[in-house]
Design an enzyme around this catalytic site. Structure first.
Site, short mmCIF file in Angstrom:
data_model
loop_
_atom_site.label_atom_id
_atom_site.label_comp_id
_atom_site.label_asym_id
_atom_site.label_seq_id
_atom_site.Cartn_x
_atom_site.Cartn_y
_atom_site.Cartn_z
N LEU A 149 0.87 -1.16 0.00
CA LEU A 149 0.00 0.00 0.00
C LEU A 149 0.91 1.22 0.00
CD1 LEU A 149 -3.05 0.65 0.11
CD2 LEU A 149 -2.83 0.84 2.59
N ASP A 150 0.63 2.18 -0.86
CA ASP A 150 1.49 3.35 -0.99
C ASP A 150 1.70 4.02 0.36
OD1 ASP A 150 2.63 5.28 -3.25
OD2 ASP A 150 1.76 6.51 -1.67
N ALA A 151 2.89 4.60 0.54
CA ALA A 151 3.20 5.28 1.80
C ALA A 151 2.18 6.35 2.14
CB ALA A 151 4.60 5.91 1.72
N ASN A 152 1.60 6.98 1.11
CA ASN A 152 0.67 8.08 1.32
C ASN A 152 -0.78 7.61 1.42
OD1 ASN A 152 2.80 10.02 1.03
ND2 ASN A 152 2.71 9.66 -1.17
#
Length: 315
Positions: A149-152
């Site tokens: 899952l993307d860091a953001n």
């Protein structure tokens, strides 16, 4: 559950990356650099750093071999050799470490990941990551996130507690048997209640580690979208269901369709690229949330479903 949540609290107080420490970023020599000097290789491998900047790093003794001894710019390299880039006394950027455990059993850990928080070590982050936090809280276990899952991005992340369970769960991802639903908020006029995008996505990373639509050589990618709500500010809340698992798939497809996700630091309006990969705590959030995941439990083989609480921008 309460005890484990308390262990996470201890693991992030203070943030594990807040203590200055020497950080070594690996430099792995690829085949197309065999026989070049190390300086030439770095110029080829990292195009956004000038030769003068690399020479300054060599002069400071920050380009070292695997035994941490400084090397010269003229060092001839061979494919497969490994060097390191030293970042002395480095403090990692602050992250949101409010990791919430949604479920735990003998096989699985399901967490609600906050943002910004990288999943794994890389770039400026080494200890301020979800993987490191879980390793500390679950020691001596080594939990294994089953997907990225993307860091953001925020929301449901599935984590396996053993290598055996990891294999069983990852095989479901490979067979596309894990159903995931994301919530996104995008600007623009959306006239259809439901639509999909089948544009293929590039296999390799480009500028700022981004992916793009590649109609000729891209990998198969399909995402279904459903309009949930139109807001007075001209933005829309969508449910996104990726039918394939390409990197940045939802972000790239919406960007390609002309609806870049609100708060996205990379995929900007007008099909432009941004320069920031991981947002700061003070930045507006990326409006991308992993809301639901359903699959077969690796022990019981019964269908299970997990949902993450909604972020403020989606309520």
């Amino acid at each position: 559950m309460a005890g484990r949540q308390a262990a996470i609290g201890r693991a992030v107080t203070p943030l594990p990356g807040s203590k200055p420490r020497d950080h070594f970023k690996p430099i792995n020599i690829p085949g197309n650099c065999d026989g070049l000097t190390l300086l030439e290789s770095l110029g080829r491998m990292v195009g956004n750093v000038s030769a003068a900047e690399w020479q300054a790093e060599f002069a400071r003794g920050r380009i070292v071999n695997w035994e941490q001894r400084p090397v010269a710019t003229t060092q001839i390299v061979r494919a497969g050799q490994r060097y390191r880039h030293l970042f002395p006394s480095m403090t990692e950027p602050e992250v949101n470490a409010a990791v919430e455990i949604l479920h735990e059993d003998e096989a699985l850990i399901v967490v609600n990941k906050p943002a910004p928080l990288p999943m794994h070590a890389g770039g400026r982050f080494y200890h301020n990551t979800l993987q490191h936090i879980l390793n500390v809280a679950y020691h001596p276990e080594q939990p294994r996130p089953a997907h990225r899952l993307d860091a953001n991005a925020t929301g449901v992340v599935l984590v396996s507690r053993t290598r055996i369970f990891a294999g069983k769960l990852q095989s479901q991802f490979a067979q596309r048997r894990v159903e995931k639903t994301y919530l996104v908020r995008v600007p623009g006029l959306i006239t259809e209640d439901g639509f999909r995008c089948d544009a293929p996505i590039s296999a390799s990373a480009g500028e700022r580690c981004s992916r793009t639509v590649d109609l000729e050589n891209g990998l198969e990618a399909r995402t279904e979208f459903r309009l949930l709500r139109r807001f007075a500010d001209g933005t829309n809340l969508l449910a996104a269901r990726p039918l394939t698992g390409r990197t940045n798939q939802i972000r790239v497809h919406l960007w390609y369709l002309g609806f870049p996700i609100c708060g996205d630091p990379i995929y900007l309006p007008g099909r432009q690229f941004g320069r920031t990969q991981t947002l700061a705590l003070s930045d507006p959030p990326l409006c991308l949330h992993s809301a639901r995941a359903s699959f077969l439990h690796p022990v019981s083989l019964e269908p299970v479903e997990f949902n993450a609480p909604l972020p403020g921008w989606a309520k």
